[in-house]
Design an enzyme around this catalytic site. Structure first.
Site, PDB file in Angstrom:
ATOM      1  N   SER A   1     -71.783  29.530 -91.057  1.00 12.56           N
ATOM      2  CA  SER A   1     -72.099  28.569 -90.002  1.00 12.56           C
ATOM      3  C   SER A   1     -73.463  27.967 -90.273  1.00 12.56           C
ATOM      4  O   SER A   1     -74.278  28.538 -91.002  1.00 12.56           O
ATOM      5  CB  SER A   1     -72.117  29.282 -88.637  1.00 12.56           C
ATOM      6  OG  SER A   1     -72.681  28.475 -87.632  1.00 12.56           O
TER       7      SER A   1
ATOM      8  N   TYR B   1     -74.796  35.605 -82.489  1.00 11.35           N
ATOM      9  CA  TYR B   1     -74.001  34.790 -83.403  1.00 11.35           C
ATOM     10  C   TYR B   1     -74.770  34.515 -84.687  1.00 11.35           C
ATOM     11  O   TYR B   1     -74.242  34.649 -85.798  1.00 11.35           O
ATOM     12  CB  TYR B   1     -73.610  33.483 -82.715  1.00 11.35           C
ATOM     13  CG  TYR B   1     -72.621  32.648 -83.484  1.00 11.35           C
ATOM     14  CD1 TYR B   1     -71.275  32.986 -83.519  1.00 11.35           C
ATOM     15  CD2 TYR B   1     -73.030  31.517 -84.192  1.00 11.35           C
ATOM     16  CE1 TYR B   1     -70.364  32.225 -84.226  1.00 11.35           C
ATOM     17  CE2 TYR B   1     -72.136  30.740 -84.897  1.00 11.35           C
ATOM     18  CZ  TYR B   1     -70.790  31.104 -84.911  1.00 11.35           C
ATOM     19  OH  TYR B   1     -69.897  30.347 -85.620  1.00 11.35           O
TER      20      TYR B   1
END
Length: 269
Positions: free
Chosen positions: A142, A155
């Site tokens: 990501s 995250y």
């Protein structure tokens, strides 16, 4: 990989989002598919979408965080297909909230899926990938694996872990028939935020709207991933903004963190 025709691809998180879009693209490229997802009903609904492709498609209900289940998965895939040439560790979840507000159980959950799920996939399938003349692993990271943003500590931590693990494993695989690509997409039009966990519902909806307004289509992400597989790219960054983030983080780590912190304060979540 020189060709994807008649290769078998294992895709986790395949019932929706990037996983399903990539499965469709791989089918068009000639791949047979082993589709893995925790949601068995969603997998069954997806089955019909592949009926006209002429490819062999098997469905496997699995929680990637479940070590025993993942280590048993290759036997099922090999029984259905005979070979495994491509592993895509795509399954992922999201937790939104400031560190002081997020529970430790939420951090356990997100690490179980985003990091350990990827490790389980690699551990289970790598011995079988090594037996093929050419094979490949794709690990979904990501833009949060390039820089940490406020409200996404859990995250970001998982994606930095995916990045470090993947870079080290690619180095270990140098000279072997197995390539490895790490994918860094920006905001993508998926359901990961609404299906994830958040400190409060208003925050979840604010983040989901923010992402939707800037979303990269899943088909574009799938196309770039296939390109990365063919080229054995070490990294695939998707989205101009995230190329700039990567460039800034490399050029000036201190400045990039200052900019990121200030931007984070202006986010609606």
């Amino acid at each position: 990989m020189n060709t994807l025709v008649n290769r078998t691809a294992v895709v986790t998180g395949a019932a929706s989002g990037i996983g399903k879009a990539l499965a469709h693209r791989l089918a068009r490229e000639g791949c047979h598919l082993a589709l893995v997802d925790i949601d068995g009903e969603a997998l069954e609904r997806a089955r019909g979408e592949f009926a006209s492709t002429g490819r062999t498609v098997s469905l496997h209900v699995a929680n990637v965080a479940d070590r025993a289940r993942m280590l048993a998965l290759p036997e099922e895939v090999l029984a259905a297909h005979g070979h495994v040439h491509l592993l895509v560790n795509n399954a992922g979840v999201s937790v939104a909230g400031r560190f002081e507000e997020v529970g430790l159980e939420d951090l356990d959950w997100i690490f179980g899926v985003n990091f350990w799920g990827m490790v389980h996939g690699c551990k289970a399938f790598l011995p079988h990938l090594r037996r093929e003349p050419e094979a490949h692993i794709v690990n979904l990271c990501s833009s949060f694996g390039l820089l940490g943003f406020a409200g996404k500590t859990g995250y970001s931590a998982t994606k930095f872990a995916v990045r470090g693990f993947s870079e080290a494993l690619r180095a270990e695989l140098l000279g072997s028939p197995v390539g490895l690509t790490v994918v860094y997409p920006g905001a993508v039009d998926t359901n990961i935020v609404r299906a994830g966990r958040a400190v409060n519902e208003a925050q979840r909806e604010a983040e989901a709207r923010f992402i939707t307004g800037r979303a990269i289509p899943t088909d574009r992400v799938a196309s770039r991933i296939v390109q990365g597989i063919r080229r054995n790219s070490a990294r695939v960054l998707i989205g101009l903004d995230y190329h700039l983030i990567d460039w800034l983080a490399r050029l000036s780590p201190d400045l990039s963190q200052e900019v990121t912190a200030r931007l984070s304060q202006r986010m609606p979540f």
